[in-house]
Design an enzyme around this catalytic site. Structure first.
Site, PDB file in Angstrom:
ATOM      1  CB  THR A  28       4.052  -4.885 -13.015  1.00 16.58           C
ATOM      2  OG1 THR A  28       3.136  -4.116 -13.806  1.00 16.58           O
ATOM      3  CG2 THR A  28       5.303  -5.147 -13.829  1.00 16.58           C
ATOM      4  CE  LYS A 140       1.026  -0.927 -11.126  1.00 11.89           C
ATOM      5  NZ  LYS A 140       2.315  -1.564 -10.807  1.00 11.89           N
ATOM      6  CD  GLU A 173       1.374   6.595  -6.178  1.00 13.65           C
ATOM      7  OE1 GLU A 173       1.215   5.491  -5.623  1.00 13.65           O
ATOM      8  OE2 GLU A 173       0.728   6.946  -7.195  1.00 13.65           O
TER       9      GLU A 173
END
Length: 269
Positions: A28, A140, A173
């Site tokens: 993204t 990802k 995270e």
């Protein structure tokens, strides 16, 4: 706007491996002034993920051109790029997939990030933990059910983002961001060799800190480590960097590292 294999459409084959198994990867990116910020880093991320997931995809120049084309139409916003193994295969086997599927989508920029940068945010500890898997750590990939559950629990609180641990209880995270904290001139970030995403902005900040007065240390740490910090930050490719104001009874008014990194995180290629 959606592009699927170069065609403007929003319908994906039901037997595409992205829908069947989450068999793919994505990135993204931020669209700024009609360009894709950190374009080369996003392409490198996709290339690494395809290599690790054994997805055969060779149309990198075409994909780059499509990313640039969509960015010029959006000017400011978000560009999401998905590569799946494609259509075909029986059961889990992807041996019969003839070609990978590339999906590009644009959307508007998250309006709340500007306020986050100005005011800072609050974190809440997520009850959902990330499974440890060194083979997939850092990537990802399309299997984001953990993040969906983390977001669902976060939305039941008044916090802005979630502090996420792995299954062993180590800080990893946030739901949609990486994490840094500063103590004096030492800057810490969780190791992600067992779980978590190696974000584009995380990589960029680590590179910037290598040329800075600060010392970057990748650590395995419990959430209590944040209590001793002078400053806490989160980052992703869209924010790109946001100060944390409050977590678990602790406040961090310092903006020293944030003010140092903020202009460096606006850099693009």
């Amino acid at each position: 706007m959606f592009l699927i294999n170069g065609l403007e459409q929003d319908t994906l084959a039901v037997n595409d491996r992205a829908t069947q198994f989450g068999d793919g990867c994505f990135t993204t990116a931020r669209i700024a002034q009609g360009g894709v910020s950190f374009l080369s880093a996003h392409l490198a991320r996709l290339q690494l993920a395809c290599q690790r997931l054994n997805i055969v995809f060779n149309d990198w120049t075409l994909l780059q051109d499509e990313m640039r084309q969509l960015a010029t139409q959006q000017q400011q916003g978000v560009l999401k790029v998905i590569i799946s193994r494609g259509v075909g295969g029986r059961g889990y086997s992807g041996a019969d997939c003839l070609a990978a599927t590339r999906i590009l989508a644009t959307s508007s920029s998250p309006a709340h990030y500007m306020n986050w940068r100005r005011e800072g945010i609050t974190l809440a500890l997520s009850p959902v933990r990330l499974g440890r898997n060194p083979y997939l750590a850092g990537l990802k990939h399309l299997n984001r059910l953990e993040q969906v559950l983390i977001r669902s629990h976060l939305e039941q609180t008044d916090a802005d983002e979630a502090l996420v641990l792995d299954s062993e209880g180590w800080v990893t995270e946030c739901c949609a961001a990486n994490l840094f904290w500063r103590k004096g001139r030492d800057v810490f970030t969780p190791r992600i060799d067992q779980a978590g995403v190696n974000g584009i902005m995380r990589q960029h900040i680590i590179a910037q800190l290598a040329e800075s007065p600060y010392q970057l240390i990748e650590v395995v740490a419990l959430p209590e480590a944040l209590a001793d910090a002078d400053e806490v930050l989160i980052c992703n490719a869209l924010m790109p960097i946001v100060p944390v104001q409050h977590y678990a009874g602790h406040d961090w008014p310092s903006r020293e590292l944030y003010l140092y990194l903020a202009p460096l995180c606006e850099l693009s290629d």
